[in-house]
Motif scaffolding. Structure first.
Motif, PDB file in Angstrom:
ATOM      1  N   ARG A  57       1.027  -1.447  -0.350  1.00  0.00           N
ATOM      2  CA  ARG A  57      -0.016   0.080   0.580  1.00  0.00           C
ATOM      3  C   ARG A  57       0.419   1.211  -0.038  1.00  0.00           C
ATOM      4  N   TRP A  58       0.580   2.125  -0.070  1.00  0.00           N
ATOM      5  CA  TRP A  58       1.017   3.427  -0.768  1.00  0.00           C
ATOM      6  C   TRP A  58      -0.470   4.252  -0.781  1.00  0.00           C
ATOM      7  N   PRO A  59      -0.278   5.038   0.772  1.00  0.00           N
ATOM      8  CA  PRO A  59       1.029   5.567   1.443  1.00  0.00           C
ATOM      9  C   PRO A  59       1.074   5.297   2.506  1.00  0.00           C
ATOM     10  N   ALA A  60       0.989   3.796   2.672  1.00  0.00           N
ATOM     11  CA  ALA A  60       1.291   2.984   4.216  1.00  0.00           C
ATOM     12  C   ALA A  60       3.059   3.168   4.062  1.00  0.00           C
ATOM     13  N   SER A  61       3.780   2.516   3.106  1.00  0.00           N
ATOM     14  CA  SER A  61       4.972   2.403   2.534  1.00  0.00           C
ATOM     15  C   SER A  61       5.928   3.863   2.251  1.00  0.00           C
ATOM     16  N   GLU A  62       5.362   4.583   2.612  1.00  0.00           N
ATOM     17  CA  GLU A  62       5.909   6.291   1.984  1.00  0.00           C
ATOM     18  C   GLU A  62       7.207   6.276   2.943  1.00  0.00           C
ATOM     19  N   GLU A  63       7.213   5.923   4.506  1.00  0.00           N
ATOM     20  CA  GLU A  63       8.193   6.004   5.147  1.00  0.00           C
ATOM     21  C   GLU A  63       9.241   5.447   4.565  1.00  0.00           C
ATOM     22  N   LYS A  64       8.494   4.432   4.211  1.00  0.00           N
ATOM     23  CA  LYS A  64      10.135   3.841   4.280  1.00  0.00           C
ATOM     24  C   LYS A  64      10.905   3.727   3.024  1.00  0.00           C
ATOM     25  N   LYS A  83      -6.363   3.179 -10.244  1.00  0.00           N
ATOM     26  CA  LYS A  83      -6.437   4.721  -9.520  1.00  0.00           C
ATOM     27  C   LYS A  83      -5.359   4.670  -8.604  1.00  0.00           C
ATOM     28  N   LYS A  84      -4.521   4.018  -8.037  1.00  0.00           N
ATOM     29  CA  LYS A  84      -3.116   3.708  -7.003  1.00  0.00           C
ATOM     30  C   LYS A  84      -1.895   3.708  -7.759  1.00  0.00           C
ATOM     31  N   VAL A  85      -2.080   3.698  -9.468  1.00  0.00           N
ATOM     32  CA  VAL A  85      -1.239   3.048 -10.142  1.00  0.00           C
ATOM     33  C   VAL A  85       0.600   4.382 -10.567  1.00  0.00           C
ATOM     34  N   LYS A  86      -0.356   5.772  -9.974  1.00  0.00           N
ATOM     35  CA  LYS A  86      -0.171   6.717  -9.516  1.00  0.00           C
ATOM     36  C   LYS A  86       0.578   7.221  -8.954  1.00  0.00           C
ATOM     37  N   ASP A  87       0.963   6.553  -7.730  1.00  0.00           N
ATOM     38  CA  ASP A  87       1.697   6.625  -6.412  1.00  0.00           C
ATOM     39  C   ASP A  87       3.088   5.672  -6.580  1.00  0.00           C
ATOM     40  N   VAL A  88       2.343   3.946  -7.456  1.00  0.00           N
ATOM     41  CA  VAL A  88       3.818   2.899  -7.331  1.00  0.00           C
ATOM     42  C   VAL A  88       3.902   3.200  -8.423  1.00  0.00           C
ATOM     43  N   VAL A  89       3.932   3.088  -9.583  1.00  0.00           N
ATOM     44  CA  VAL A  89       4.763   3.638 -11.093  1.00  0.00           C
ATOM     45  C   VAL A  89       5.933   4.595 -10.641  1.00  0.00           C
ATOM     46  N   GLY A  90       7.212   4.096 -10.601  1.00  0.00           N
ATOM     47  CA  GLY A  90       8.281   4.948 -10.541  1.00  0.00           C
ATOM     48  C   GLY A  90       8.901   4.844  -9.208  1.00  0.00           C
ATOM     49  N   ARG A  91       8.408   4.337  -8.144  1.00  0.00           N
ATOM     50  CA  ARG A  91       8.885   4.787  -6.908  1.00  0.00           C
ATOM     51  C   ARG A  91       9.424   2.529  -6.728  1.00  0.00           C
ATOM     52  N   PHE A  92       8.234   1.889  -6.989  1.00  0.00           N
ATOM     53  CA  PHE A  92       8.153   0.233  -7.201  1.00  0.00           C
ATOM     54  C   PHE A  92       8.781  -0.092  -8.305  1.00  0.00           C
ATOM     55  N   ASP A  93      10.275  -1.151  -8.230  1.00  0.00           N
ATOM     56  CA  ASP A  93      11.135  -1.567  -9.517  1.00  0.00           C
ATOM     57  C   ASP A  93      10.026  -2.614  -9.725  1.00  0.00           C
ATOM     58  N   TYR A  94       9.172  -3.337  -9.197  1.00  0.00           N
ATOM     59  CA  TYR A  94       9.075  -4.484  -9.563  1.00  0.00           C
ATOM     60  C   TYR A  94       7.247  -4.274  -8.689  1.00  0.00           C
ATOM     61  N   ILE A  95       5.785  -4.434  -9.662  1.00  0.00           N
ATOM     62  CA  ILE A  95       4.927  -5.221  -9.688  1.00  0.00           C
ATOM     63  C   ILE A  95       4.592  -6.835  -9.344  1.00  0.00           C
ATOM     64  N   HIS A  96       4.022  -6.798  -8.063  1.00  0.00           N
ATOM     65  CA  HIS A  96       3.584  -8.198  -8.055  1.00  0.00           C
ATOM     66  C   HIS A  96       2.243  -8.827  -8.623  1.00  0.00           C
ATOM     67  N   GLU A 105      -3.311  -1.483 -19.028  1.00  0.00           N
ATOM     68  CA  GLU A 105      -2.782   0.126 -19.529  1.00  0.00           C
ATOM     69  C   GLU A 105      -2.874   1.326 -18.350  1.00  0.00           C
ATOM     70  N   GLU A 106      -2.679   1.044 -17.402  1.00  0.00           N
ATOM     71  CA  GLU A 106      -2.916   2.173 -16.349  1.00  0.00           C
ATOM     72  C   GLU A 106      -0.920   2.450 -16.338  1.00  0.00           C
ATOM     73  N   ILE A 107      -0.656   1.368 -16.584  1.00  0.00           N
ATOM     74  CA  ILE A 107       0.809   0.950 -15.985  1.00  0.00           C
ATOM     75  C   ILE A 107       1.653   1.813 -17.334  1.00  0.00           C
ATOM     76  N   HIS A 108       1.175   1.081 -18.485  1.00  0.00           N
ATOM     77  CA  HIS A 108       2.008   2.030 -19.315  1.00  0.00           C
ATOM     78  C   HIS A 108       1.420   2.928 -19.871  1.00  0.00           C
ATOM     79  N   LYS A 109       0.910   3.458 -19.568  1.00  0.00           N
ATOM     80  CA  LYS A 109       0.827   4.994 -19.370  1.00  0.00           C
ATOM     81  C   LYS A 109       1.063   5.635 -18.443  1.00  0.00           C
TER      82      LYS A 109
END
Length: 230
Positions: A57-64, A83-96, A105-109
Motif C-alpha cells: 500500500r501507498w502511502p503506508a509504505s511512504e516513510e520506508k 487509481k493508485k498506479v500513479k503512486d506506485v509506478v516510478g517508486r516500486f521497481d517491480y509489480i507482482h 494500460e494504466e501502468i503503461h500510460k
C-alpha cells in the motif's frame, strides 16, 4: 528470535530446499515483506543485507520508501487499484500483481510518461479460490496477446498464492501448476519475451515453492517478524 538469527535460519532453509531440488542458491531471491513492521525494523533488515522489500500500500509504505529507496529494491506485492498506479509506478521497481488489462494500460500510460519500463509478474489464481485475485490459468494466453502492444509493461514471470489453510506439502500442486503454465507459455511463445520468473511461496510454504521452481519468495513473519503497531 533476533532479526539476524531469523535471517540466518531462513537462509539455511532456502539452501536446503535448493539442495534437495538440485537448484543453485543464487537462482532464488527473497523479497522481505515489511508491511507489518516499522520503518526502523525495515531499515535494520536492509542493514543486515536484505536487498528487496515488499509492500502492498501507498502511502503506508511512504516513510520506508523515503528512508530506503536507493538502498533497497521495492516490490509492490498487493492488489493494485488502477487509481493508485500513479503512486506506485516510478517508486516500486517491480509489480507482482498484474491481473487485468485496465491495470496494464494504466501502468503503461504512467510508465510511458516517466520514460521507464516496469517489470511485472502476472498474477494467476491457480487454486481457483474466489477470495483471491488473479487471472484463471486459461486466460493468461489471451491476456498476453492483449498486453503485447504495451511496450512500457514488461512481463517477466507469473505470481500465485497457495491457500493459506493447507499444510505446506499440500501446496505443491499449486506451485507446480504455475511452473508448468509458465513453461507452456514459453514453449508457445505467448509473450514477446520468455517468462523467466516465478513469484511464489510465503512464510508457511516457501520451501515447497523453491522445490517447485520459485525464483522469488515473499517472506514476512518468518524473516522480519510482525509488529502490531506498524
Amino acid at each position: 528470535m533476533a532479526l539476524a538469527d531469523r535471517i540466518d535460519e531462513v537462509e539455511s532453509r532456502i539452501g536446503n530446499a535448493c539442495e534437495r531440488s538440485g537448484r543453485k542458491r543464487e537462482d532464488v531471491k527473497v523479497v522481505a515483506v515489511t508491511k507489518y513492521v516499522s520503518a526502523a525494523t525495515t531499515q535494520n533488515a536492509v542493514a543486515h543485507g536484505i536487498a528487496h522489500l515488499g509492500e502492498n500500500r501507498w502511502p503506508a509504505s511512504e516513510e520506508k520508501w523515503n528512508l530506503l529507496h536507493g538502498q533497497a529494491v521495492f516490490h509492490f506485492i498487493g492488489s493494485l487499484q488502477t487509481k493508485k498506479v500513479k503512486d506506485v509506478v516510478g517508486r516500486f521497481d517491480y509489480i507482482h500483481s498484474l491481473d487485468r488489462l485496465s491495470l496494464a494500460e494504466e501502468i503503461h500510460k504512467r510508465a510511458s510518461a516517466l520514460g521507464i519500463v516496469v517489470p511485472c509478474f502476472i498474477q494467476v489464481n491457480v487454486s481457483g479460490e474466489e477470495s483471491k485475485h488473479g487471472l484463471q490459468p486459461e486466460e493468461v494466453r489471451e491476456f498476453a496477446a492483449a498486453i503485447r502492444p504495451l511496450n512500457h509493461v514488461r512481463p517477466i514471470g507469473l505470481m500465485t498464492m497457495a491457500p493459506l489453510e493447507l499444510e505446506a506439502e499440500q501446496t505443491r500442486p499449486v506451485f507446480r501448476a504455475l511452473r508448468l503454465l509458465r513453461d507452456e507459455l514459453n514453449e508457445s511463445r505467448a509473450f514477446a519475451e520468455p517468462l523467466t520468473e516465478l513469484s511464489m511461496g510465503m512464510s508457511g510454504d516457501f520451501e515447497i515453492a523453491i522445490e517447485e521452481g520459485a525464483t522469488w519468495v515473499r517472506l514476512g513473519t518468518v524473516l522480519v517478524g510482525k509488529e502490531e503497531e506498524a
